[in-house]
Design a protein around this motif. Structure first.
Motif, PDB file in Angstrom:
ATOM      1  N   LYS A   1       0.812  -1.208   0.000  1.00 35.00           N
ATOM      2  CA  LYS A   1       0.000   0.000   0.000  1.00 35.00           C
ATOM      3  C   LYS A   1       0.848   1.262   0.000  1.00 35.00           C
ATOM      4  O   LYS A   1       0.397   2.310  -0.434  1.00 35.00           O
ATOM      5  CB  LYS A   1      -0.927  -0.004   1.233  1.00 35.00           C
ATOM      6  N   SER A   2       2.088   1.154   0.518  1.00 32.62           N
ATOM      7  CA  SER A   2       2.903   2.365   0.644  1.00 32.62           C
ATOM      8  C   SER A   2       3.661   2.696  -0.633  1.00 32.62           C
ATOM      9  O   SER A   2       4.390   3.680  -0.681  1.00 32.62           O
ATOM     10  CB  SER A   2       3.888   2.191   1.800  1.00 32.62           C
ATOM     11  N   ILE A   3       3.470   1.896  -1.674  1.00 34.22           N
ATOM     12  CA  ILE A   3       4.239   2.081  -2.911  1.00 34.22           C
ATOM     13  C   ILE A   3       4.103   3.486  -3.488  1.00 34.22           C
ATOM     14  O   ILE A   3       5.074   4.064  -3.957  1.00 34.22           O
ATOM     15  CB  ILE A   3       3.819   1.023  -3.976  1.00 34.22           C
ATOM     16  N   TYR A   4       2.902   4.054  -3.428  1.00 32.72           N
ATOM     17  CA  TYR A   4       2.697   5.368  -4.047  1.00 32.72           C
ATOM     18  C   TYR A   4       3.563   6.434  -3.385  1.00 32.72           C
ATOM     19  O   TYR A   4       4.155   7.271  -4.046  1.00 32.72           O
ATOM     20  CB  TYR A   4       1.225   5.782  -3.978  1.00 32.72           C
ATOM     21  N   ASN A   5       3.641   6.375  -2.052  1.00 28.88           N
ATOM     22  CA  ASN A   5       4.425   7.368  -1.327  1.00 28.88           C
ATOM     23  C   ASN A   5       5.903   7.288  -1.679  1.00 28.88           C
ATOM     24  O   ASN A   5       6.620   8.275  -1.622  1.00 28.88           O
ATOM     25  CB  ASN A   5       4.247   7.183   0.180  1.00 28.88           C
ATOM     26  N   ILE A   6       6.348   6.081  -2.026  1.00 30.41           N
ATOM     27  CA  ILE A   6       7.760   5.921  -2.373  1.00 30.41           C
ATOM     28  C   ILE A   6       8.022   6.525  -3.749  1.00 30.41           C
ATOM     29  O   ILE A   6       9.021   7.189  -3.978  1.00 30.41           O
ATOM     30  CB  ILE A   6       8.146   4.426  -2.351  1.00 30.41           C
TER      31      ILE A   6
ATOM     32  N   THR B   1     -14.672  21.995  -5.389  1.00 32.42           N
ATOM     33  CA  THR B   1     -13.564  21.054  -5.432  1.00 32.42           C
ATOM     34  C   THR B   1     -13.844  19.980  -6.463  1.00 32.42           C
ATOM     35  O   THR B   1     -14.974  19.524  -6.584  1.00 32.42           O
ATOM     36  CB  THR B   1     -13.378  20.384  -4.049  1.00 32.42           C
ATOM     37  N   SER B   2     -12.825  19.642  -7.228  1.00 37.72           N
ATOM     38  CA  SER B   2     -12.942  18.504  -8.136  1.00 37.72           C
ATOM     39  C   SER B   2     -11.927  17.461  -7.667  1.00 37.72           C
ATOM     40  O   SER B   2     -10.735  17.744  -7.582  1.00 37.72           O
ATOM     41  CB  SER B   2     -12.634  18.966  -9.559  1.00 37.72           C
ATOM     42  N   GLU B   3     -12.415  16.299  -7.328  1.00 38.56           N
ATOM     43  CA  GLU B   3     -11.549  15.305  -6.697  1.00 38.56           C
ATOM     44  C   GLU B   3     -11.533  13.996  -7.480  1.00 38.56           C
ATOM     45  O   GLU B   3     -12.583  13.515  -7.890  1.00 38.56           O
ATOM     46  CB  GLU B   3     -12.082  15.023  -5.284  1.00 38.56           C
ATOM     47  N   THR B   4     -10.356  13.435  -7.688  1.00 38.96           N
ATOM     48  CA  THR B   4     -10.259  12.131  -8.343  1.00 38.96           C
ATOM     49  C   THR B   4      -9.425  11.210  -7.471  1.00 38.96           C
ATOM     50  O   THR B   4      -8.290  11.534  -7.135  1.00 38.96           O
ATOM     51  CB  THR B   4      -9.575  12.254  -9.727  1.00 38.96           C
ATOM     52  N   THR B   5      -9.987  10.094  -7.093  1.00 37.95           N
ATOM     53  CA  THR B   5      -9.250   9.118  -6.290  1.00 37.95           C
ATOM     54  C   THR B   5      -8.702   8.035  -7.196  1.00 37.95           C
ATOM     55  O   THR B   5      -9.426   7.458  -7.992  1.00 37.95           O
ATOM     56  CB  THR B   5     -10.176   8.499  -5.224  1.00 37.95           C
ATOM     57  N   PHE B   6      -7.409   7.790  -7.095  1.00 35.53           N
ATOM     58  CA  PHE B   6      -6.790   6.750  -7.913  1.00 35.53           C
ATOM     59  C   PHE B   6      -6.983   5.390  -7.256  1.00 35.53           C
ATOM     60  O   PHE B   6      -6.052   4.808  -6.718  1.00 35.53           O
ATOM     61  CB  PHE B   6      -5.309   7.075  -8.143  1.00 35.53           C
ATOM     62  N   ASN B   7      -8.211   4.911  -7.334  1.00 34.75           N
ATOM     63  CA  ASN B   7      -8.473   3.541  -6.879  1.00 34.75           C
ATOM     64  C   ASN B   7      -8.144   2.582  -8.019  1.00 34.75           C
ATOM     65  O   ASN B   7      -7.680   3.013  -9.075  1.00 34.75           O
ATOM     66  CB  ASN B   7      -9.935   3.416  -6.413  1.00 34.75           C
ATOM     67  N   ILE B   8      -8.402   1.300  -7.824  1.00 31.56           N
ATOM     68  CA  ILE B   8      -8.018   0.311  -8.833  1.00 31.56           C
ATOM     69  C   ILE B   8      -8.645   0.641 -10.193  1.00 31.56           C
ATOM     70  O   ILE B   8      -7.966   0.628 -11.224  1.00 31.56           O
ATOM     71  CB  ILE B   8      -8.472  -1.111  -8.389  1.00 31.56           C
ATOM     72  N   GLU B   9      -9.925   0.982 -10.159  1.00 28.90           N
ATOM     73  CA  GLU B   9     -10.645   1.245 -11.402  1.00 28.90           C
ATOM     74  C   GLU B   9     -10.056   2.452 -12.133  1.00 28.90           C
ATOM     75  O   GLU B   9      -9.792   2.397 -13.341  1.00 28.90           O
ATOM     76  CB  GLU B   9     -12.119   1.489 -11.053  1.00 28.90           C
ATOM     77  N   ASN B  10      -9.817   3.545 -11.398  1.00 32.98           N
ATOM     78  CA  ASN B  10      -9.275   4.742 -12.025  1.00 32.98           C
ATOM     79  C   ASN B  10      -7.826   4.556 -12.471  1.00 32.98           C
ATOM     80  O   ASN B  10      -7.404   5.110 -13.479  1.00 32.98           O
ATOM     81  CB  ASN B  10      -9.375   5.937 -11.079  1.00 32.98           C
ATOM     82  N   LEU B  11      -7.058   3.771 -11.719  1.00 29.46           N
ATOM     83  CA  LEU B  11      -5.675   3.503 -12.124  1.00 29.46           C
ATOM     84  C   LEU B  11      -5.656   2.727 -13.445  1.00 29.46           C
ATOM     85  O   LEU B  11      -4.861   3.005 -14.333  1.00 29.46           O
ATOM     86  CB  LEU B  11      -4.938   2.701 -11.045  1.00 29.46           C
ATOM     87  N   ASP B  12      -6.569   1.777 -13.550  1.00 22.97           N
ATOM     88  CA  ASP B  12      -6.701   1.010 -14.783  1.00 22.97           C
ATOM     89  C   ASP B  12      -6.957   1.947 -15.972  1.00 22.97           C
ATOM     90  O   ASP B  12      -6.303   1.857 -17.005  1.00 22.97           O
ATOM     91  CB  ASP B  12      -7.877   0.030 -14.628  1.00 22.97           C
ATOM     92  N   LYS B  13      -7.888   2.870 -15.771  1.00 26.41           N
ATOM     93  CA  LYS B  13      -8.231   3.822 -16.839  1.00 26.41           C
ATOM     94  C   LYS B  13      -7.071   4.781 -17.101  1.00 26.41           C
ATOM     95  O   LYS B  13      -6.784   5.132 -18.238  1.00 26.41           O
ATOM     96  CB  LYS B  13      -9.466   4.636 -16.441  1.00 26.41           C
TER      97      LYS B  13
ATOM     98  N   SER C   1       5.290   2.946 -16.550  1.00 22.05           N
ATOM     99  CA  SER C   1       5.753   1.790 -15.765  1.00 22.05           C
ATOM    100  C   SER C   1       5.511   2.007 -14.274  1.00 22.05           C
ATOM    101  O   SER C   1       5.122   1.090 -13.564  1.00 22.05           O
ATOM    102  CB  SER C   1       7.247   1.545 -15.979  1.00 22.05           C
ATOM    103  N   GLU C   2       5.761   3.229 -13.813  1.00 27.54           N
ATOM    104  CA  GLU C   2       5.560   3.527 -12.392  1.00 27.54           C
ATOM    105  C   GLU C   2       4.106   3.314 -11.994  1.00 27.54           C
ATOM    106  O   GLU C   2       3.810   2.691 -10.976  1.00 27.54           O
ATOM    107  CB  GLU C   2       5.964   4.972 -12.083  1.00 27.54           C
ATOM    108  N   PHE C   3       3.202   3.833 -12.803  1.00 28.54           N
ATOM    109  CA  PHE C   3       1.785   3.692 -12.459  1.00 28.54           C
ATOM    110  C   PHE C   3       1.303   2.247 -12.602  1.00 28.54           C
ATOM    111  O   PHE C   3       0.439   1.798 -11.860  1.00 28.54           O
ATOM    112  CB  PHE C   3       0.922   4.668 -13.252  1.00 28.54           C
ATOM    113  N   GLU C   4       1.879   1.527 -13.566  1.00 26.60           N
ATOM    114  CA  GLU C   4       1.538   0.106 -13.683  1.00 26.60           C
ATOM    115  C   GLU C   4       1.972  -0.640 -12.430  1.00 26.60           C
ATOM    116  O   GLU C   4       1.274  -1.511 -11.933  1.00 26.60           O
ATOM    117  CB  GLU C   4       2.231  -0.507 -14.899  1.00 26.60           C
ATOM    118  N   ASN C   5       3.134  -0.254 -11.943  1.00 25.76           N
ATOM    119  CA  ASN C   5       3.657  -0.879 -10.733  1.00 25.76           C
ATOM    120  C   ASN C   5       2.780  -0.548  -9.521  1.00 25.76           C
ATOM    121  O   ASN C   5       2.513  -1.404  -8.679  1.00 25.76           O
ATOM    122  CB  ASN C   5       5.088  -0.391 -10.507  1.00 25.76           C
ATOM    123  N   ILE C   6       2.319   0.692  -9.468  1.00 21.64           N
ATOM    124  CA  ILE C   6       1.411   1.095  -8.383  1.00 21.64           C
ATOM    125  C   ILE C   6       0.128   0.270  -8.450  1.00 21.64           C
ATOM    126  O   ILE C   6      -0.325  -0.293  -7.461  1.00 21.64           O
ATOM    127  CB  ILE C   6       1.098   2.609  -8.468  1.00 21.64           C
ATOM    128  N   LEU C   7      -0.424   0.159  -9.658  1.00 17.20           N
ATOM    129  CA  LEU C   7      -1.657  -0.624  -9.832  1.00 17.20           C
ATOM    130  C   LEU C   7      -1.432  -2.088  -9.442  1.00 17.20           C
ATOM    131  O   LEU C   7      -2.257  -2.693  -8.752  1.00 17.20           O
ATOM    132  CB  LEU C   7      -2.143  -0.539 -11.289  1.00 17.20           C
TER     133      LEU C   7
END
Ligand SMILES: [Zn+2]
Length: 341
Positions: free
Chosen positions: A81-86, A231-243, A152-158
């Motif tokens: 879970k901490s991958i994004y912060n790294i 405010t416009s907010e987007t959460t990078f959950n699994i579905e949004n990361l996929d997109k 590649s970074e975002f694929e790794n996060i996903l």
């Protein structure tokens, strides 16, 4: 009787009813509170002696290894879970908001402006546009440059987040199965009425089911007077990361990889690889058949840090333990510095 006397009697009755009601409720409340306190105290005494008993310590000792395994997986999930912060910790510096205007009116909304890295304070137009095309504006305002490296970074996060989400469910199942298997050894009431405490007393770490670890990007607009905001907010959950990965790949067009070989690390590809490998770890040979709640992950055979690419030929199924040992899961400094060859 005079009319005024009738009214006086009437009021007296009402007052008596109200006072009676208060006394009755108060007493009921006290009695209930007292009974509840006695109930809790009895439980505490019972639990105190039970959890100290040799019988319980023996049960705990018998399943010690299973508990250690569960807690290791829990720790592993937290690492995933901490991958994004790294990967994405950019320090933009900090500044203070000082209101030099002459108005007496304090602008509470303006004072709340944060220097959060994932919050962008912007005009109303940008905020509205970001709502319509979030990915485009997130890339633009949060310095996410569409490149093979970023992809590649975002694929790794996903990949990590997907494993973490799946791991949480598998871990919970595993814990439930272990506790249920004790049902003829542990007193019925403890198992059914005080399960949470029992699980803690057995030594299991709590699984954190919150999804708050998903990064959120916000565009925040506050009017100059501080009276209106949006405010416009987007959460990078699994579905949004996929997109988002599909979006980035459209921009990158796999410029830097061998054409035709590059695949996208989407949920579909992850499942395809596991299916191809028969849900079996390619290192130790353990599969879902032997260990029903085994967490299987997708690994780059040649790591991304060594210029490996995301292609079916370079991907394999590993169990979380082997993958952890291989140590390619968490992006290290070496990976962040990979060059756009
Ligand atoms: Zn393995």
């Amino acid at each position: 009787m005079k009319k005024s006397e009738i009214m006086a009697v009437f009021y007296l009755i009402i007052i008596a009813v109200i006072i009676g009601g208060i006394i009755l409720f108060g007493t009921a409340f006290l009695v209930f509170g007292l009974l509840w306190a006695i109930y809790e105290i009895l439980w505490l005494i019972y639990e105190y002696f039970y959890y100290k008993s040799n019988k319980f310590l023996q049960i705990k000792d018998d399943i010690k290894e299973n508990i250690i395994k569960c807690n290791e997986l829990n720790q592993h999930i937290e690492e995933l879970k901490s991958i994004y912060n790294i990967v994405k910790k950019i320090d933009y510096g900090a500044s203070d908001y000082i209101d030099n205007s002459n108005y007496n009116y304090k602008r509470p909304k303006l004072e709340k402006i944060k220097n959060d890295v994932n919050v962008y304070e912007c005009s109303a137009t940008v905020c509205k546009n970001a709502q319509a095309q979030p990915f485009k504006y997130i890339c633009k305002y949060f310095d996410i440059k569409p490149s093979e490296t970023t992809l590649s970074e975002f694929e790794n996060i996903l990949n990590n987040f997907s494993a973490a989400e799946q791991g949480k469910i598998l871990l919970q199942n595993e814990k439930d199965e272990i506790v249920d298997s004790l049902n003829d050894k542990i007193p019925f009431l403890l198992l059914n009425l005080r399960k949470k405490k029992l699980i803690r007393k057995l030594g299991f770490d709590e699984v954190d089911f919150s999804q708050l670890y998903f990064p959120t990007f916000s565009f925040n607009y506050v009017s100059p007077g501080g009276n209106s905001s949006m405010t416009s907010e987007t959460t990078f959950n699994i579905e949004n990361l996929d997109k988002f990965i599909s979006y980035l790949s459209e921009l990158v067009k796999f410029r830097n990889s061998v054409a035709g070989q590059r695949a996208l690390m989407t949920a579909a590809l992850r499942e395809k690889i596991k299916n191809r490998d028969n849900y079996t770890c390619q290192t130790c040979g353990l599969s879902n058949k032997e260990e029903r709640n085994l967490l299987l992950e997708i690994d780059h055979i040649i790591p991304l840090s060594k210029n490996g690419i995301t292609s079916e030929g370079n991907l394999q199924t590993l169990c979380w333990r082997c993958n952890r040992t291989k140590g390619s899961k968490i992006i290290n400094a070496d990976y962040i510095g990979i060059k756009n060859a």
